[in-house]
Design a protein around this motif. Sequence first.
Motif, mmCIF file in Angstrom:
data_model
loop_
_atom_site.group_PDB
_atom_site.id
_atom_site.type_symbol
_atom_site.label_atom_id
_atom_site.label_comp_id
_atom_site.label_asym_id
_atom_site.label_seq_id
_atom_site.Cartn_x
_atom_site.Cartn_y
_atom_site.Cartn_z
ATOM 1 N N SER A 56 8.265 -45.526 128.019
ATOM 2 C CA SER A 56 7.486 -45.883 129.214
ATOM 3 C C SER A 56 6.107 -46.402 128.837
ATOM 4 C CB SER A 56 7.348 -44.681 130.150
ATOM 5 O OG SER A 56 8.601 -44.340 130.693
ATOM 6 N N GLU A 57 5.455 -45.760 127.870
ATOM 7 C CA GLU A 57 4.134 -46.209 127.417
ATOM 8 C C GLU A 57 4.228 -47.574 126.751
ATOM 9 O OE1 GLU A 57 2.465 -43.129 124.975
ATOM 10 O OE2 GLU A 57 2.427 -41.688 126.638
ATOM 11 N N MET A 58 5.298 -47.803 125.999
ATOM 12 C CA MET A 58 5.491 -49.101 125.365
ATOM 13 C C MET A 58 5.702 -50.181 126.434
ATOM 14 S SD MET A 58 7.918 -47.876 122.207
ATOM 15 C CE MET A 58 8.101 -49.435 121.384
ATOM 16 N N ALA A 59 6.492 -49.861 127.453
ATOM 17 C CA ALA A 59 6.740 -50.811 128.544
ATOM 18 C C ALA A 59 5.450 -51.130 129.289
ATOM 19 C CB ALA A 59 7.786 -50.248 129.501
ATOM 20 N N ALA A 60 4.596 -50.121 129.488
ATOM 21 C CA ALA A 60 3.321 -50.351 130.179
ATOM 22 C C ALA A 60 2.436 -51.294 129.377
ATOM 23 C CB ALA A 60 2.611 -49.016 130.414
ATOM 24 N N ARG B 61 3.830 -54.772 129.851
ATOM 25 C CA ARG B 61 3.523 -55.264 131.203
ATOM 26 C C ARG B 61 2.080 -55.729 131.326
ATOM 27 N NH1 ARG B 61 6.590 -50.980 132.911
ATOM 28 N NH2 ARG B 61 4.743 -49.724 133.279
ATOM 29 N N ASP B 62 1.185 -55.039 130.625
ATOM 30 C CA ASP B 62 -0.236 -55.391 130.662
ATOM 31 C C ASP B 62 -0.561 -56.584 129.766
ATOM 32 O OD1 ASP B 62 -0.635 -53.316 132.420
ATOM 33 O OD2 ASP B 62 -1.380 -51.917 130.893
ATOM 34 N N GLY B 63 0.453 -57.131 129.116
ATOM 35 C CA GLY B 63 0.257 -58.293 128.266
ATOM 36 C C GLY B 63 -0.267 -57.977 126.876
ATOM 37 N N ALA B 64 -0.239 -56.710 126.527
ATOM 38 C CA ALA B 64 -0.747 -56.302 125.216
ATOM 39 C C ALA B 64 0.408 -56.150 124.224
ATOM 40 C CB ALA B 64 -1.494 -54.971 125.333
ATOM 41 N N ARG B 65 0.049 -56.101 122.964
ATOM 42 C CA ARG B 65 1.024 -55.752 121.928
ATOM 43 C C ARG B 65 1.362 -54.276 122.076
ATOM 44 N NH1 ARG B 65 -1.211 -55.507 116.729
ATOM 45 N NH2 ARG B 65 0.864 -54.906 116.121
ATOM 46 N N ILE B 66 2.520 -53.904 121.570
ATOM 47 C CA ILE B 66 2.849 -52.479 121.532
ATOM 48 C C ILE B 66 1.933 -51.852 120.495
ATOM 49 C CG2 ILE B 66 4.620 -50.796 120.949
ATOM 50 C CD1 ILE B 66 6.698 -52.825 121.980
ATOM 51 N N PRO B 67 1.166 -50.836 120.884
ATOM 52 C CA PRO B 67 0.217 -50.220 119.942
ATOM 53 C C PRO B 67 0.908 -49.666 118.689
ATOM 54 C CG PRO B 67 -0.197 -49.471 122.190
ATOM 55 C CD PRO B 67 1.100 -50.233 122.220
ATOM 56 N N ASP B 68 0.216 -49.788 117.569
ATOM 57 C CA ASP B 68 0.753 -49.304 116.294
ATOM 58 C C ASP B 68 1.142 -47.829 116.350
ATOM 59 O OD1 ASP B 68 0.496 -51.798 115.186
ATOM 60 O OD2 ASP B 68 -1.362 -51.341 114.111
ATOM 61 N N GLU B 69 0.357 -47.020 117.094
ATOM 62 C CA GLU B 69 0.686 -45.586 117.152
ATOM 63 C C GLU B 69 2.025 -45.353 117.850
ATOM 64 O OE1 GLU B 69 -2.332 -46.185 120.555
ATOM 65 O OE2 GLU B 69 -2.310 -46.714 118.456
ATOM 66 N N HIS B 70 2.388 -46.214 118.798
ATOM 67 C CA HIS B 70 3.694 -46.092 119.444
ATOM 68 C C HIS B 70 4.813 -46.463 118.467
ATOM 69 C CE1 HIS B 70 1.482 -45.303 122.944
ATOM 70 N NE2 HIS B 70 1.827 -46.311 123.723
ATOM 71 N N LEU B 71 4.566 -47.497 117.677
ATOM 72 C CA LEU B 71 5.563 -47.904 116.683
ATOM 73 C C LEU B 71 5.731 -46.818 115.621
ATOM 74 C CD1 LEU B 71 4.602 -51.667 116.310
ATOM 75 C CD2 LEU B 71 6.557 -50.700 117.556
ATOM 76 N N LEU B 72 4.621 -46.195 115.218
ATOM 77 C CA LEU B 72 4.702 -45.099 114.251
ATOM 78 C C LEU B 72 5.447 -43.906 114.844
ATOM 79 C CD1 LEU B 72 1.149 -45.289 112.641
ATOM 80 C CD2 LEU B 72 3.351 -45.782 111.534
ATOM 81 N N SER B 73 5.201 -43.612 116.122
ATOM 82 C CA SER B 73 5.918 -42.527 116.792
ATOM 83 C C SER B 73 7.406 -42.824 116.863
ATOM 84 C CB SER B 73 5.378 -42.319 118.216
ATOM 85 O OG SER B 73 4.050 -41.912 118.189
ATOM 86 N N LEU B 74 7.730 -44.069 117.144
ATOM 87 C CA LEU B 74 9.126 -44.492 117.191
ATOM 88 C C LEU B 74 9.785 -44.259 115.834
ATOM 89 C CD1 LEU B 74 10.875 -45.948 119.400
ATOM 90 C CD2 LEU B 74 10.385 -48.052 118.169
ATOM 91 N N LYS B 75 9.095 -44.622 114.767
ATOM 92 C CA LYS B 75 9.617 -44.430 113.406
ATOM 93 C C LYS B 75 9.730 -42.942 113.075
ATOM 94 C CE LYS B 75 9.679 -46.188 108.779
ATOM 95 N NZ LYS B 75 10.274 -45.060 108.214
ATOM 96 N N PHE B 76 8.775 -42.144 113.545
ATOM 97 C CA PHE B 76 8.819 -40.703 113.303
ATOM 98 C C PHE B 76 10.048 -40.084 113.966
ATOM 99 C CE2 PHE B 76 7.860 -36.328 114.556
ATOM 100 C CZ PHE B 76 7.598 -35.771 113.315
#
Length: 145
Positions: free
Chosen positions: A19-23, A26-41
């Motif tokens: 949901s945070e990645m989708a937000a 939607r806001d036109g931003a890149r997916i934050p690195d911390e979300h990608l790291l969490s995904l990998k974790f």
Amino acid sequence: MAAASRALTLPTVVEELLSEMAAAVRDGARIPDEHLLSLKFVFGSSAVQALDLVDRQSITLISSPSGRRVYQVLGSSGKTYTCLASCHYCSCPAFAFSVLRKSDSLLCKHLLAVYLSQVTSTCQQLSVSDKQLTDILLTEKTHEA
């Protein structure tokens, strides 16, 4: 988005992360690195493989007039797998073994790629008749047997 269906099958932490990645998208931003790291974790190497499938636009949403929706994912091996996001299922052997049999993974890379393609709105779209969708599903079942 299919957030309501994911909430029924995925742990809360995964649902919140998606949901945070989708937000962010939607806001036109890149997916934050911390979300990608969490995904990998959470998903390990499957996260990187799933992101690669999304980058290669390997996910197709197939829908029919009756409202049925099926995803097909062209795997890295060149084989196409059928994913049913509504019930958290993938036809690949890794899903059967790691998710269903051993219970050591939440998702296979194909199903994770489906969820990520929903988040990023990058899946291909294909509309077919109800009969064509039935034929697609029956063909998949025949190949599994």
